[in-house]
Design a protein around this motif. Structure first.
Motif, mmCIF file in Angstrom:
data_model
loop_
_atom_site.group_PDB
_atom_site.id
_atom_site.type_symbol
_atom_site.label_atom_id
_atom_site.label_comp_id
_atom_site.label_asym_id
_atom_site.label_seq_id
_atom_site.Cartn_x
_atom_site.Cartn_y
_atom_site.Cartn_z
ATOM 1 N N UNK A 38 0.859 -1.210 -0.049
ATOM 2 C CA UNK A 38 0.118 -0.121 0.122
ATOM 3 C C UNK A 38 0.799 1.135 0.072
ATOM 4 N N UNK A 39 0.174 2.301 -0.514
ATOM 5 C CA UNK A 39 1.020 3.657 -0.518
ATOM 6 C C UNK A 39 1.326 4.161 0.608
ATOM 7 N N UNK A 40 2.346 4.704 1.405
ATOM 8 C CA UNK A 40 2.579 5.296 2.420
ATOM 9 C C UNK A 40 1.778 6.981 2.313
ATOM 10 N N UNK A 41 1.237 7.293 3.406
ATOM 11 C CA UNK A 41 0.748 8.353 3.752
ATOM 12 C C UNK A 41 1.677 9.623 3.598
ATOM 13 N N UNK A 42 1.263 10.339 2.538
ATOM 14 C CA UNK A 42 2.015 11.553 2.243
ATOM 15 C C UNK A 42 1.751 12.686 3.162
ATOM 16 N N UNK A 43 2.751 13.471 3.427
ATOM 17 C CA UNK A 43 2.404 14.542 4.600
ATOM 18 C C UNK A 43 2.553 15.822 3.882
ATOM 19 N N UNK A 44 2.142 16.672 4.480
ATOM 20 C CA UNK A 44 2.216 18.369 4.275
ATOM 21 C C UNK A 44 3.114 19.226 5.271
ATOM 22 N N UNK A 45 3.354 20.404 4.833
ATOM 23 C CA UNK A 45 4.244 21.201 5.589
ATOM 24 C C UNK A 45 3.458 21.427 6.996
ATOM 25 N N UNK A 46 2.190 21.579 6.819
ATOM 26 C CA UNK A 46 1.360 21.759 8.466
ATOM 27 C C UNK A 46 0.256 20.775 8.159
ATOM 28 N N UNK A 47 0.122 19.920 9.388
ATOM 29 C CA UNK A 47 -1.103 19.029 9.517
ATOM 30 C C UNK A 47 -2.198 19.922 9.165
ATOM 31 N N UNK A 48 -3.064 19.197 8.813
ATOM 32 C CA UNK A 48 -4.591 20.003 8.337
ATOM 33 C C UNK A 48 -5.479 18.604 7.912
#
Length: 211
Positions: free
Chosen positions: A80-90
């Motif tokens: 499964x694809x890993x969870x991609x993050x963003x600069x700020x949690x949203x």
């Protein structure tokens, strides 16, 4: 930061007057080859560059870190694809991991982060530069006051009042000379008169700085 911007916009009229007054002071009161203003300008440029590096480098690293981590991370063991993050949690009411939702949110956060950092940076650099230019004017004024020296006295025969009378008779004294009831007073010492004019000029320079 929002408060800083609000205060700046509220007092922008006074700030603009101060900048115009500094420009007028540079035009009316030139420095005597001391290079004080140029030296302070170079300090302001170096500080501005230092501010940009110290603020923008961490900001860019903060923005790029999630993308770099996602690019270098290994895929999950179950495929499964890993969870991609963003600069700020949203939190979003839509699937944040799907394209183009993820890219759009990432771009908005990145642009917002950079713009906010640049806004605070430019305000800080502006006020630092303004204070350094004020310091330069005070430095020029201090050097001009310290350089006040009596100049060579011209022969008294060469001094004349506005009505053409010679002041040679008063050369041995510092008594004031009044020409035909005029309200001004002229002293026979050109050295003192020159120092007086320089002192008046320095006082005007000081008034322009502090007002």
């Amino acid at each position: 930061m929002a408060l800083q911007v609000i205060l700046f916009m509220t007092h922008r009229g006074r700030t603009q007057q101060l900048v115009l007054r500094l420009l007028q002071a540079r035009r009316l009161f030139p420095e005597d080859r001391t290079g004080s203003r140029t030296r302070h300008q170079r300090i302001a440029e170096r500080l501005g560059l230092g501010y940009q590096v110290s603020v923008m480098v961490p900001a860019l690293l903060w923005v790029l870190t999630p993308a770099l981590v996602d690019a270098m991370s290994a895929p999950a063991a179950n495929g499964t694809a890993a969870t991609r993050g963003t600069p700020l949690p949203v939190w979003a009411p839509f699937d944040l991991q799907r394209s183009p939702n993820y890219e759009l949110v990432y771009a908005v956060q990145a642009v917002t982060n950079v713009v906010m950092n640049l806004t605070g940076l430019f305000l800080d650099v502006f006020f630092v530069t303004l204070m350094l230019h004020l310091t330069a004017e005070l430095d020029v004024l201090n050097l001009n006051v310290a350089s006040l020296r009596p100049s060579p006295v011209a022969p008294a025969d060469s001094l004349e009042s506005r009505d053409g009378d010679s002041l040679a008779k008063q050369a041995s004294t510092d008594a004031p000379y009044t020409a035909r009831g005029d309200s001004f007073r002229v002293r026979t010492s050109t050295s003192r008169f020159h120092m007086y004019r320089l002192l008046v000029k320095n006082i005007q320079h000081h008034q322009m700085i502090i007002m």
